[in-house]
Every structure is written in C-alpha cells, then in structure tokens.
Scaffold this motif. Structure first.
Motif, PDB file in Angstrom:
ATOM      1  N   ILE A  20       1.026   2.742  -8.468  1.00 17.39           N
ATOM      2  CA  ILE A  20       0.833   1.426  -9.069  1.00 17.39           C
ATOM      3  C   ILE A  20      -0.136   0.657  -8.184  1.00 17.39           C
ATOM      4  O   ILE A  20       0.040   0.615  -6.961  1.00 17.39           O
ATOM      5  N   ASP A  21      -1.160   0.051  -8.781  1.00 15.63           N
ATOM      6  CA  ASP A  21      -2.162  -0.694  -8.026  1.00 15.63           C
ATOM      7  C   ASP A  21      -1.480  -1.739  -7.128  1.00 15.63           C
ATOM      8  O   ASP A  21      -0.642  -2.513  -7.604  1.00 15.63           O
ATOM      9  N   PRO A  22      -1.813  -1.781  -5.831  1.00  9.67           N
ATOM     10  CA  PRO A  22      -1.154  -2.718  -4.920  1.00  9.67           C
ATOM     11  C   PRO A  22      -1.326  -4.186  -5.311  1.00  9.67           C
ATOM     12  O   PRO A  22      -0.465  -5.006  -4.978  1.00  9.67           O
ATOM     13  N   VAL A  23      -2.411  -4.530  -6.001  1.00 10.37           N
ATOM     14  CA  VAL A  23      -2.561  -5.927  -6.398  1.00 10.37           C
ATOM     15  C   VAL A  23      -1.487  -6.303  -7.423  1.00 10.37           C
ATOM     16  O   VAL A  23      -1.005  -7.449  -7.439  1.00 10.37           O
ATOM     17  N   ILE A  24      -1.072  -5.367  -8.249  1.00 11.79           N
ATOM     18  CA  ILE A  24       0.009  -5.613  -9.203  1.00 11.79           C
ATOM     19  C   ILE A  24       1.300  -5.916  -8.446  1.00 11.79           C
ATOM     20  O   ILE A  24       2.040  -6.848  -8.774  1.00 11.79           O
ATOM     21  N   LEU A  25       1.554  -5.145  -7.414  1.00 10.64           N
ATOM     22  CA  LEU A  25       2.779  -5.334  -6.620  1.00 10.64           C
ATOM     23  C   LEU A  25       2.752  -6.663  -5.874  1.00 10.64           C
ATOM     24  O   LEU A  25       3.766  -7.374  -5.814  1.00 10.64           O
ATOM     25  N   ALA A  26       1.605  -7.011  -5.306  1.00  6.21           N
ATOM     26  CA  ALA A  26       1.485  -8.281  -4.590  1.00  6.21           C
ATOM     27  C   ALA A  26       1.667  -9.457  -5.545  1.00  6.21           C
ATOM     28  O   ALA A  26       2.300 -10.460  -5.194  1.00  6.21           O
ATOM     29  N   VAL A  27       1.126  -9.333  -6.745  1.00  4.90           N
ATOM     30  CA  VAL A  27       1.262 -10.402  -7.743  1.00  4.90           C
ATOM     31  C   VAL A  27       2.721 -10.558  -8.160  1.00  4.90           C
ATOM     32  O   VAL A  27       3.224 -11.687  -8.289  1.00  4.90           O
ATOM     33  N   ILE A  28       3.423  -9.442  -8.365  1.00  2.25           N
ATOM     34  CA  ILE A  28       4.838  -9.524  -8.718  1.00  2.25           C
ATOM     35  C   ILE A  28       5.616 -10.225  -7.607  1.00  2.25           C
ATOM     36  O   ILE A  28       6.455 -11.094  -7.866  1.00  2.25           O
ATOM     37  N   ALA A  29       5.323  -9.867  -6.358  1.00  2.00           N
ATOM     38  CA  ALA A  29       6.008 -10.496  -5.228  1.00  2.00           C
ATOM     39  C   ALA A  29       5.714 -11.995  -5.168  1.00  2.00           C
ATOM     40  O   ALA A  29       6.605 -12.801  -4.886  1.00  2.00           O
ATOM     41  N   MET A  30       4.473 -12.375  -5.448  1.00  2.96           N
ATOM     42  CA  MET A  30       4.108 -13.790  -5.429  1.00  2.96           C
ATOM     43  C   MET A  30       4.825 -14.539  -6.526  1.00  2.96           C
ATOM     44  O   MET A  30       5.358 -15.639  -6.315  1.00  2.96           O
ATOM     45  N   GLN A  31       4.875 -13.952  -7.721  1.00  6.48           N
ATOM     46  CA  GLN A  31       5.530 -14.611  -8.849  1.00  6.48           C
ATOM     47  C   GLN A  31       7.039 -14.704  -8.636  1.00  6.48           C
ATOM     48  O   GLN A  31       7.660 -15.717  -8.950  1.00  6.48           O
ATOM     49  N   GLN A  68       0.830  -1.202   0.000  1.00  9.82           N
ATOM     50  CA  GLN A  68       0.000   0.000   0.000  1.00  9.82           C
ATOM     51  C   GLN A  68       0.871   1.261   0.000  1.00  9.82           C
ATOM     52  O   GLN A  68       0.574   2.229  -0.720  1.00  9.82           O
ATOM     53  N   ASN A  69       1.924   1.270   0.796  1.00 11.63           N
ATOM     54  CA  ASN A  69       2.818   2.426   0.851  1.00 11.63           C
ATOM     55  C   ASN A  69       3.481   2.675  -0.501  1.00 11.63           C
ATOM     56  O   ASN A  69       3.562   3.817  -0.972  1.00 11.63           O
ATOM     57  N   ALA A  70       3.964   1.597  -1.114  1.00 11.93           N
ATOM     58  CA  ALA A  70       4.617   1.735  -2.422  1.00 11.93           C
ATOM     59  C   ALA A  70       3.616   2.146  -3.490  1.00 11.93           C
ATOM     60  O   ALA A  70       3.937   2.912  -4.403  1.00 11.93           O
ATOM     61  N   SER A  71       2.391   1.635  -3.370  1.00 10.56           N
ATOM     62  CA  SER A  71       1.338   1.991  -4.319  1.00 10.56           C
ATOM     63  C   SER A  71       1.068   3.487  -4.285  1.00 10.56           C
ATOM     64  O   SER A  71       0.932   4.140  -5.333  1.00 10.56           O
ATOM     65  N   THR A  72       1.001   4.035  -3.084  1.00 10.02           N
ATOM     66  CA  THR A  72       0.764   5.473  -2.926  1.00 10.02           C
ATOM     67  C   THR A  72       1.929   6.289  -3.487  1.00 10.02           C
ATOM     68  O   THR A  72       1.728   7.310  -4.161  1.00 10.02           O
ATOM     69  N   LYS A  73       3.130   5.814  -3.257  1.00  7.16           N
ATOM     70  CA  LYS A  73       4.327   6.546  -3.671  1.00  7.16           C
ATOM     71  C   LYS A  73       4.518   6.532  -5.183  1.00  7.16           C
ATOM     72  O   LYS A  73       4.935   7.529  -5.784  1.00  7.16           O
ATOM     73  N   TYR A  74       4.214   5.382  -5.813  1.00  7.63           N
ATOM     74  CA  TYR A  74       4.505   5.230  -7.245  1.00  7.63           C
ATOM     75  C   TYR A  74       3.256   5.121  -8.127  1.00  7.63           C
ATOM     76  O   TYR A  74       3.373   4.926  -9.333  1.00  7.63           O
ATOM     77  N   ASP A  82       9.695  -0.993  -2.343  1.00  4.97           N
ATOM     78  CA  ASP A  82       9.872   0.263  -3.072  1.00  4.97           C
ATOM     79  C   ASP A  82      10.816   0.072  -4.254  1.00  4.97           C
ATOM     80  O   ASP A  82      10.592   0.624  -5.340  1.00  4.97           O
ATOM     81  N   ALA A  83      11.879  -0.717  -4.051  1.00  4.61           N
ATOM     82  CA  ALA A  83      12.842  -0.953  -5.121  1.00  4.61           C
ATOM     83  C   ALA A  83      12.186  -1.675  -6.295  1.00  4.61           C
ATOM     84  O   ALA A  83      12.387  -1.308  -7.464  1.00  4.61           O
ATOM     85  N   GLY A  84      11.401  -2.706  -5.984  1.00  2.00           N
ATOM     86  CA  GLY A  84      10.713  -3.428  -7.043  1.00  2.00           C
ATOM     87  C   GLY A  84       9.692  -2.565  -7.761  1.00  2.00           C
ATOM     88  O   GLY A  84       9.563  -2.606  -8.993  1.00  2.00           O
ATOM     89  N   THR A  85       8.969  -1.761  -6.988  1.00  2.00           N
ATOM     90  CA  THR A  85       7.961  -0.881  -7.577  1.00  2.00           C
ATOM     91  C   THR A  85       8.621   0.198  -8.423  1.00  2.00           C
ATOM     92  O   THR A  85       8.149   0.527  -9.521  1.00  2.00           O
ATOM     93  N   ASN A  86       9.718   0.742  -7.926  1.00  2.00           N
ATOM     94  CA  ASN A  86      10.471   1.757  -8.659  1.00  2.00           C
ATOM     95  C   ASN A  86      10.949   1.194 -10.003  1.00  2.00           C
ATOM     96  O   ASN A  86      10.852   1.866 -11.038  1.00  2.00           O
ATOM     97  N   TYR A  87      11.449  -0.050  -9.971  1.00  2.00           N
ATOM     98  CA  TYR A  87      11.936  -0.648 -11.219  1.00  2.00           C
ATOM     99  C   TYR A  87      10.781  -0.883 -12.190  1.00  2.00           C
ATOM    100  O   TYR A  87      10.885  -0.556 -13.383  1.00  2.00           O
ATOM    101  N   PHE A  88       9.684  -1.440 -11.703  1.00  2.00           N
ATOM    102  CA  PHE A  88       8.540  -1.681 -12.583  1.00  2.00           C
ATOM    103  C   PHE A  88       8.021  -0.370 -13.164  1.00  2.00           C
ATOM    104  O   PHE A  88       7.740  -0.276 -14.365  1.00  2.00           O
ATOM    105  N   LYS A  89       7.916   0.660 -12.322  1.00  2.00           N
ATOM    106  CA  LYS A  89       7.428   1.963 -12.796  1.00  2.00           C
ATOM    107  C   LYS A  89       8.388   2.550 -13.833  1.00  2.00           C
ATOM    108  O   LYS A  89       7.948   3.134 -14.834  1.00  2.00           O
ATOM    109  N   SER A  90       9.686   2.394 -13.615  1.00  2.00           N
ATOM    110  CA  SER A  90      10.661   2.927 -14.571  1.00  2.00           C
ATOM    111  C   SER A  90      10.545   2.228 -15.915  1.00  2.00           C
ATOM    112  O   SER A  90      10.669   2.862 -16.973  1.00  2.00           O
ATOM    113  N   GLN A  91      10.293   0.912 -15.881  1.00  2.00           N
ATOM    114  CA  GLN A  91      10.141   0.172 -17.132  1.00  2.00           C
ATOM    115  C   GLN A  91       8.822   0.525 -17.812  1.00  2.00           C
ATOM    116  O   GLN A  91       8.739   0.580 -19.049  1.00  2.00           O
ATOM    117  N   LEU A  92       7.790   0.779 -17.024  1.00  2.00           N
ATOM    118  CA  LEU A  92       6.502   1.189 -17.575  1.00  2.00           C
ATOM    119  C   LEU A  92       6.635   2.548 -18.266  1.00  2.00           C
ATOM    120  O   LEU A  92       6.141   2.743 -19.381  1.00  2.00           O
TER     121      LEU A  92
END
Length: 250
Positions: free
Chosen positions: A105-116, A97-103, A153-163
């Motif tokens: 990106i929908d938190p479900v996307i972040l949770a799915v990336i972490a799961m995968q 949720q914190n990373a979602s607010t900062k970047y 945050d690092a993972g979200t930052n990378y995904f956002k940068s690639q997006l």
C-alpha cells in the motif's frame, strides 16, 4: 452600499477559502475515471469525484459505493504531504514505509489515514488507540501492543483486508475504515448506510454517528494536501456535531 444576505456572504466566503486552499497546494488534476471530478476542490467536488458520487445511495436505499481502483486515486506525493499539512506524520515515515513494503500500500495513503484518524498522534487513546485508530483484533495475535510499528501494521492490515474484500474498490475500503457499510450487512434494515442512519436509534446504538463528509474529505481533502480539520474544513456538505443534538445531518 448594498447589503449582502447571509447566504450570499457564506457562499462568497466558501469560494474565497476554496481559491486560497487551491493556490497553496500542488495541482493534481481531475480523475477521468471518477464521476463529477473537477480539477479544483470545492465543498462538494474534487479530483477524485463528487461527494454525491462517492456517497451514491446515501439519500436513497443505502450506500452503494461506485468503483475506483486504489491505483487510480489521485494524490499528492509523500514529500509534498510531509512538507505541508502532514508534517506531524514525517517522524513516523519509517513505520509507514515498512508497512507499505509488507502490504503493498502506498505510504502516502497510510500517512493520510494516520493524519485523518489521529492527527498523527501515536499516543492517541480510546478503544482504537494509536496512529491508525483500529481495534486490537487487527494486531498480531489479536492484542494491542505499545509498538508503533504494530499499530501501523494493524491499520494497514485492516485497510488491505477491506480493499481485498471490496475487490480492489478504494472507495469502499476507505468507507469501511470509517465504519461505513453496504447493503447486505444486516444493519439499517439490511440497507447500506443512509442519510438517516447515523442518528437513528440503531445508528446511535452502534457508536458515534458516521461523518457523511468522510469520503469527500479523505479523497478530495487530505489526499490533495488540504487541512480538513483546520482552514479547509469547508470541504463537505454534511455538517453536524456528530452528537445528533443539532438537528443537522452528519
């Protein structure tokens, strides 16, 4: 009693698995903006487009990702994910949720990336440690820390940068997260990722062969609430052990 051939038995088993998986997961509906999209998930199709469409160019001159905006990607809700296959991720919701607010990106996307990436194991090791499995270059000050929030945050930052680099193309951003590359990257003779590249000499020199099921598994598997590492491992048509030893395509 007629004896079914092994190929037919395999097909029937796949169909049965598909039906069972669909019946236990929320309906999402097919994406009208994605080619080859189907309401149901099959080994090669799903709501966010067919595997062939997601993998455009893999069997030819290199991966040329079609465009699909992140806002157009269909997925189950965060609550549905946490109450199903994503239950190991629920304990880390505050970080998502914190990373979602900062970047943004929908938190479900972040949770799915972490799961995968790590099966939501914050203690996962390797050269890309933690939940999100990204390099230390993406951390604050370019150094890995023991902070779970820094990792997310690092993972979200990378995904956002690639997006952002892909002009908002979610397909290209998800692929980049897994090491996929397009034409002009300088790899594979200047071509994008191809069917033969993962197990070529150059592909091996650049690490573990990339799983060519990846986009289909993420977009039509994990995001639909299906367990790609478990009972729903029938999702995807490129099957190999990722060691290049079994002669199959990744």
């Amino acid at each position: 009693m007629a004896i079914l051939k092994p190929t037919l038995l395999a097909a029937l088993a796949s169909m049965a698995a598909t039906t069972q998986a669909q019946s236990t997961n929320p309906s999402v509906g097919s994406n009208s903006k994605a080619q080859g999209a189907t309401d149901d998930v099959t080994p090669s199709t799903g709501p966010n487009g067919s595997e062939d469409w997601l993998n455009t160019g893999i069997t030819g001159d290199g991966w040329t990702p079609p465009f699909l905006a992140l806002s157009d990607v269909l997925h189950i809700t965060l609550d549905q994910f946490y109450s199903g296959i994503g239950s190991p991720c629920a304990q880390y919701d505050t970080y998502f949720q914190n990373a979602s607010t900062k970047y943004t990106i929908d938190p479900v996307i972040l949770a799915v990336i972490a799961m995968q990436e790590s099966s939501c194991n914050a203690n996962a090791g390797g050269p890309t440690p933690g939940l999100m499995q990204v390099s230390c270059d993406n951390y604050p000050n370019g150094q890995c820390t023991d902070s779970i929030q820094d990792n997310v945050d690092a993972g979200t930052n990378y995904f956002k940068s690639q997006l952002d680099a892909a002009g908002g193309n979610a397909i290209q951003a998800f692929g980049a997260y897994n090491g996929w590359f397009t034409a002009g990257s300088g790899l594979n003779g200047g071509k994008g990722l191809t069917e033969g590249s993962p197990c070529s000499a150059e592909g091996r020199a650049n690490g573990v062969p990339q799983n060519l099921d990846y986009l289909h598994q993420v977009l039509n598997g994990w995001l639909m609430g299906l367990d790609v590492y478990g009972g729903d491992n029938w999702i995807g048509t490129y099957k190999c052990d990722q060691s290049c030893a079994d002669g199959s395509k990744c």
